[in-house]
Design an enzyme around this catalytic site. Structure first.
Site, PDB file in Angstrom:
ATOM      1  N   GLN A  39      19.878  11.294 -21.812  1.00  0.00           N
ATOM      2  CA  GLN A  39      19.865   9.832 -21.675  1.00  0.00           C
ATOM      3  C   GLN A  39      18.766   9.086 -22.421  1.00  0.00           C
ATOM      4  OE1 GLN A  39      19.621   6.317 -18.280  1.00  0.00           O
ATOM      5  NE2 GLN A  39      19.962   8.369 -17.564  1.00  0.00           N
ATOM      6  N   SER A  40      17.530   9.588 -22.323  1.00  0.00           N
ATOM      7  CA  SER A  40      16.409   8.766 -22.817  1.00  0.00           C
ATOM      8  C   SER A  40      16.515   8.498 -24.316  1.00  0.00           C
ATOM      9  CB  SER A  40      15.075   9.453 -22.507  1.00  0.00           C
ATOM     10  OG  SER A  40      14.999  10.693 -23.192  1.00  0.00           O
TER      11      SER A  40
ATOM     12  N   ARG B  96       9.824  24.895 -33.126  1.00  0.00           N
ATOM     13  CA  ARG B  96      10.448  26.234 -33.109  1.00  0.00           C
ATOM     14  C   ARG B  96      11.621  26.292 -34.082  1.00  0.00           C
ATOM     15  NH1 ARG B  96       9.305  25.885 -27.635  1.00  0.00           N
ATOM     16  NH2 ARG B  96      11.384  25.172 -27.033  1.00  0.00           N
TER      17      ARG B  96
ATOM     18  N   ASN C 110      14.478  14.057 -28.494  1.00  0.00           N
ATOM     19  CA  ASN C 110      13.894  14.179 -27.153  1.00  0.00           C
ATOM     20  C   ASN C 110      14.142  15.571 -26.597  1.00  0.00           C
ATOM     21  OD1 ASN C 110      16.711  13.360 -26.739  1.00  0.00           O
ATOM     22  ND2 ASN C 110      16.207  13.219 -24.570  1.00  0.00           N
ATOM     23  N   PHE C 111      13.862  16.580 -27.450  1.00  0.00           N
ATOM     24  CA  PHE C 111      13.948  17.955 -26.982  1.00  0.00           C
ATOM     25  C   PHE C 111      12.745  18.275 -26.104  1.00  0.00           C
ATOM     26  CE2 PHE C 111      16.353  18.522 -31.081  1.00  0.00           C
ATOM     27  CZ  PHE C 111      17.579  18.676 -30.466  1.00  0.00           C
TER      28      PHE C 111
ATOM     29  N   GLY D 167       4.875 -10.002  -6.564  1.00  0.00           N
ATOM     30  CA  GLY D 167       4.019 -11.055  -7.109  1.00  0.00           C
ATOM     31  C   GLY D 167       3.383 -11.910  -6.032  1.00  0.00           C
ATOM     32  N   GLY D 168       2.970 -13.084  -6.413  1.00  0.00           N
ATOM     33  CA  GLY D 168       2.231 -13.956  -5.497  1.00  0.00           C
ATOM     34  C   GLY D 168       3.121 -14.835  -4.630  1.00  0.00           C
TER      35      GLY D 168
ATOM     36  N   GLU E  59      14.657  12.168 -15.428  1.00  0.00           N
ATOM     37  CA  GLU E  59      14.434  10.838 -14.853  1.00  0.00           C
ATOM     38  C   GLU E  59      13.538  10.806 -13.601  1.00  0.00           C
ATOM     39  OE1 GLU E  59      15.704   7.569 -15.620  1.00  0.00           O
ATOM     40  OE2 GLU E  59      14.360   7.085 -13.975  1.00  0.00           O
TER      41      GLU E  59
ATOM     42  N   ASP F 284      24.516  23.578 -36.932  1.00  0.00           N
ATOM     43  CA  ASP F 284      23.741  24.580 -36.203  1.00  0.00           C
ATOM     44  C   ASP F 284      22.404  24.679 -36.919  1.00  0.00           C
ATOM     45  OD1 ASP F 284      22.463  26.725 -35.130  1.00  0.00           O
ATOM     46  OD2 ASP F 284      24.169  28.098 -35.229  1.00  0.00           O
ATOM     47  N   THR F 285      21.393  24.073 -36.344  1.00  0.00           N
ATOM     48  CA  THR F 285      20.115  23.964 -37.049  1.00  0.00           C
ATOM     49  C   THR F 285      19.303  25.257 -36.961  1.00  0.00           C
ATOM     50  OG1 THR F 285      19.148  22.978 -35.094  1.00  0.00           O
ATOM     51  CG2 THR F 285      19.979  21.479 -36.773  1.00  0.00           C
TER      52      THR F 285
ATOM     53  N   ASP G 257      14.299   7.280 -17.998  1.00  0.00           N
ATOM     54  CA  ASP G 257      15.100   7.610 -19.178  1.00  0.00           C
ATOM     55  C   ASP G 257      15.361   6.371 -20.039  1.00  0.00           C
ATOM     56  OD1 ASP G 257      15.332  10.303 -18.791  1.00  0.00           O
ATOM     57  OD2 ASP G 257      17.198  10.196 -17.691  1.00  0.00           O
TER      58      ASP G 257
HETATM   59  N1  COA Z   1      21.601  23.589 -33.338  1.00  0.00           N
HETATM   60  C1  COA Z   1      20.941  24.659 -32.849  1.00  0.00           C
HETATM   61  N2  COA Z   1      20.111  24.564 -31.794  1.00  0.00           N
HETATM   62  C2  COA Z   1      19.967  23.368 -31.220  1.00  0.00           C
HETATM   63  C3  COA Z   1      20.638  22.219 -31.682  1.00  0.00           C
HETATM   64  C4  COA Z   1      21.480  22.360 -32.800  1.00  0.00           C
HETATM   65  N3  COA Z   1      22.154  21.341 -33.308  1.00  0.00           N
HETATM   66  N4  COA Z   1      20.295  21.172 -30.928  1.00  0.00           N
HETATM   67  C5  COA Z   1      19.436  21.639 -29.993  1.00  0.00           C
HETATM   68  N5  COA Z   1      19.240  22.952 -30.158  1.00  0.00           N
HETATM   69  C6  COA Z   1      18.384  23.857 -29.371  1.00  0.00           C
HETATM   70  C7  COA Z   1      16.932  23.489 -29.393  1.00  0.00           C
HETATM   71  O1  COA Z   1      16.363  23.939 -30.594  1.00  0.00           O
HETATM   72  C8  COA Z   1      16.428  24.200 -28.169  1.00  0.00           C
HETATM   73  O2  COA Z   1      16.259  25.569 -28.485  1.00  0.00           O
HETATM   74  P1  COA Z   1      14.944  26.443 -28.077  1.00  0.00           P
HETATM   75  O3  COA Z   1      14.760  26.241 -26.602  1.00  0.00           O
HETATM   76  O4  COA Z   1      15.369  27.829 -28.448  1.00  0.00           O
HETATM   77  O5  COA Z   1      13.803  25.944 -28.827  1.00  0.00           O
HETATM   78  C9  COA Z   1      17.616  24.139 -27.228  1.00  0.00           C
HETATM   79  O6  COA Z   1      18.728  23.732 -28.029  1.00  0.00           O
HETATM   80  C10 COA Z   1      17.589  23.228 -26.039  1.00  0.00           C
HETATM   81  O7  COA Z   1      16.660  22.213 -26.120  1.00  0.00           O
HETATM   82  P2  COA Z   1      15.949  21.627 -24.795  1.00  0.00           P
HETATM   83  O8  COA Z   1      15.419  20.311 -25.159  1.00  0.00           O
HETATM   84  O9  COA Z   1      15.001  22.641 -24.256  1.00  0.00           O
HETATM   85  O10 COA Z   1      17.187  21.436 -23.780  1.00  0.00           O
HETATM   86  P3  COA Z   1      17.269  21.670 -22.192  1.00  0.00           P
HETATM   87  O11 COA Z   1      18.664  21.333 -21.825  1.00  0.00           O
HETATM   88  O12 COA Z   1      16.791  22.999 -21.765  1.00  0.00           O
HETATM   89  O13 COA Z   1      16.259  20.573 -21.563  1.00  0.00           O
HETATM   90  C11 COA Z   1      15.423  18.350 -21.157  1.00  0.00           C
HETATM   91  C12 COA Z   1      16.649  19.251 -21.416  1.00  0.00           C
HETATM   92  C13 COA Z   1      15.910  16.924 -21.115  1.00  0.00           C
HETATM   93  C14 COA Z   1      14.781  18.718 -19.817  1.00  0.00           C
HETATM   94  C15 COA Z   1      14.405  18.550 -22.296  1.00  0.00           C
HETATM   95  O14 COA Z   1      15.058  18.350 -23.533  1.00  0.00           O
HETATM   96  C16 COA Z   1      13.207  17.621 -22.212  1.00  0.00           C
HETATM   97  O15 COA Z   1      12.310  17.794 -21.394  1.00  0.00           O
HETATM   98  N6  COA Z   1      13.174  16.593 -23.080  1.00  0.00           N
HETATM   99  C17 COA Z   1      12.075  15.671 -23.183  1.00  0.00           C
HETATM  100  C18 COA Z   1      12.053  14.680 -22.076  1.00  0.00           C
HETATM  101  C19 COA Z   1      13.337  13.910 -21.952  1.00  0.00           C
HETATM  102  O16 COA Z   1      13.799  13.256 -22.857  1.00  0.00           O
HETATM  103  N7  COA Z   1      13.860  13.941 -20.722  1.00  0.00           N
HETATM  104  C20 COA Z   1      14.918  13.061 -20.342  1.00  0.00           C
HETATM  105  C21 COA Z   1      16.240  13.491 -20.698  1.00  0.00           C
HETATM  106  S1  COA Z   1      17.341  12.224 -20.231  1.00  0.00           S
END
Ligand code: COA
Length: 415
Positions: free
Chosen positions: A17-18, A104, A96-97, A247-248, A139, A73-74, A168
């Site tokens: 979301q964020s 990484r 926002n990973f 507020g006031g 959130e 696929d990055t 978010d």
């Molecule tokens: N191709 C290949 N890999 C990809 C990709 C793509 N197109 N897009 C994402 N990925 C991989 C990432 O590289 C990561 O891999 P790694 O863990 O091996 O380094 C993995 O997908 C997942 O990323 P991650 O961000 O850890 O996802 P998650 O689902 O485990 O966590 C959150 C989700 C929201 C908790 C986390 O992203 C976070 O804390 N974000 C920052 C705060 C935030 O925005 N929170 C609010 C969300 S609404």
């Protein structure tokens, strides 16, 4: 008509979301937002909270309008090269990973700078540098860590999170401002920069009145507009204030006609000082306008509970809309408690584009929230969210890849 951010290309590496809130706003202002997703999976929200089987959820569609979707696929070496080309062609990378995920993947700030020194790299993280910088955050974690939960709810209950997604969507808004500011600075500096919006910081920014109150409490030991005054107790930290106004001008939520069966038959009523005499007239307590115990804001503070009880005796005789009509005639600030159903059906919000109906090829028609920020020279037209990878071929062609190259990359699992 041109759009405010025409010509700005965003590499949208956001999910959930964020980040998507931020890039959706930029798209609404006219930026070309290219959302990068993993083939076969995509943003996890596509499949969360689904109301129609195998169709992109409302969670996803309502956060990803006006964007294009490309799958890469990055972690695949060839996919990585495609992302590098995108980095070279875009102005802003938004992500926002979880902390460290981009590094990484091999896309450190230094590497991105090498590829494109004008690139602005904008990130949402849960926390800024410090003890929690490596934590994943959603959130409600941000609401708790940013001061909102401890100050929301009633004195005799536990901390409460709010339905407003201040962690978010609130942080997405903060990040969008950071991005356009960095774009503006780049017009002079010629350089990109890092933009960080931490969710804890964003929530705290929105809770600043409570940090104000913490210091008032530290100094005086009391806060007279809080429901704990005069009979309750204050501790060391800002307490939960129920529905007291921040507020006031004291306010509270009061029952209206029908409250027994309608959970939203309530009105927010503010006893604004300049209209105190009018309030007294409306509720039939004319004598309070001159009574020294009620005539001034300071005199009223110890009696707020009784005052609101008396006003409520009046509001309970009116529906929230009748009360609103009467009170507005006298410039008495108030607001009905509107349900989501009422908001969804409100014609004036449709007229302003605050609520819009969107047509989607697999979902059909649905409602969404339009751009809450209206620019007179850059009106927003909300268009549907993209299907997963819908624009992969189109964007790849724009990046200079031939149909044969695209097909080979697809076979290799890179896109
Ligand atoms: N191709 C290949 N890999 C990809 C990709 C793509 N197109 N897009 C994402 N990925 C991989 C990432 O590289 C990561 O891999 P790694 O863990 O091996 O380094 C993995 O997908 C997942 O990323 P991650 O961000 O850890 O996802 P998650 O689902 O485990 O966590 C959150 C989700 C929201 C908790 C986390 O992203 C976070 O804390 N974000 C920052 C705060 C935030 O925005 N929170 C609010 C969300 S609404």
């Amino acid at each position: 008509m041109s759009k405010a951010l025409d010509g700005v290309r965003i590499l949208d590496f956001t999910h959930v979301q964020s980040g998507p809130t931020c890039t959706q706003l930029l798209a609404w202002f006219g930026a070309d937002v290219i959302k990068v997703e993993r083939a076969g999976a995509g943003d996890i929200t596509r499949e969360q909270l689904r109301d129609i089987p195998d169709v992109d959820s409302l969670y996803f569609t309502m956060l990803n309008h006006n964007k294009r979707s490309i799958t890469i696929d990055t972690k695949n070496p060839e996919g990585k090269q495609v992302l590098e080309t995108l980095i070279q062609k875009c102005d802003v990378l938004v992500e926002n990973f979880a902390p460290g995920a981009l590094d990484r993947m091999g896309f450190t700030w230094e590497r991105i700078q090498e590829l494109n020194p004008r690139m602005i790299v904008a990130s949402v993280k849960g926390f800024g540098p410090g003890p929690y910088e490596d934590c994943k955050v959603y959130e409600n974690v941000a609401q708790c860590a940013g001061g909102a939960a401890s100050t929301t709810g009633f004195d005799d209950g536990p901390p409460v999170v709010t339905g407003a997604q201040i962690g978010d969507s609130g942080t997405g808004l903060h990040l969008a401002l950071g991005i356009v500011t960095a774009l503006y600075q780049r017009t002079q500096s010629g350089r990109g920069q890092k933009v960080l919006a931490a969710m804890q910081d964003g929530v705290l920014n929105l809770c600043r009145v409570k940090l104000r109150d913490q210091q008032r409490l530290d100094r005086t030991g009391t806060m007279k507009e809080y429901p704990q005054y005069p009979n309750g107790k204050f501790g060391e930290a800002v307490p939960r204030a129920g529905n007291a106004s921040g507020g006031g001008q004291p306010g509270w939520i009061l029952k209206c006609k029908g409250w027994e069966t309608d959970p939203n038959a309530y009105i927010y009523f503010i006893t604004q000082a300049p209209v105190w005499a009018k309030i007294c007239n409306v509720i039939g307590k004319e004598e309070w306008a001159t009574d020294p115990n009620y005539a001034t804001p300071a005199a009223r503070l110890p009696h707020l509970k009784d005052i609101f009880a008396e006003i409520e005796r009046w509001t309970m005789t009116k529906t929230k809309f009748e009360a609103m009509q009467i009170l507005n005639k006298y410039d008495i600030p108030c607001g009905p408690i509107l349900s989501m159903k009422e908001i969804a059906e409100e014609p004036s919000l449709r007229k302003t584009g605050t609520i819009v109906e969107v047509d989607h090829p697999t979902r059909g028609k649905y409602l969404t929230v339009g751009n809450p920020i209206k620019l007179s020279d850059s009106p927003t037209e909300v268009t549907r969210s993209p299907l997963l990878g819908e624009h992969t071929d189109e964007v790849m062609a724009e990046l200079g890849y031939s149909p044969e190259q695209i097909s080979a990359l697809r076979t290799a699992g890179a896109i």
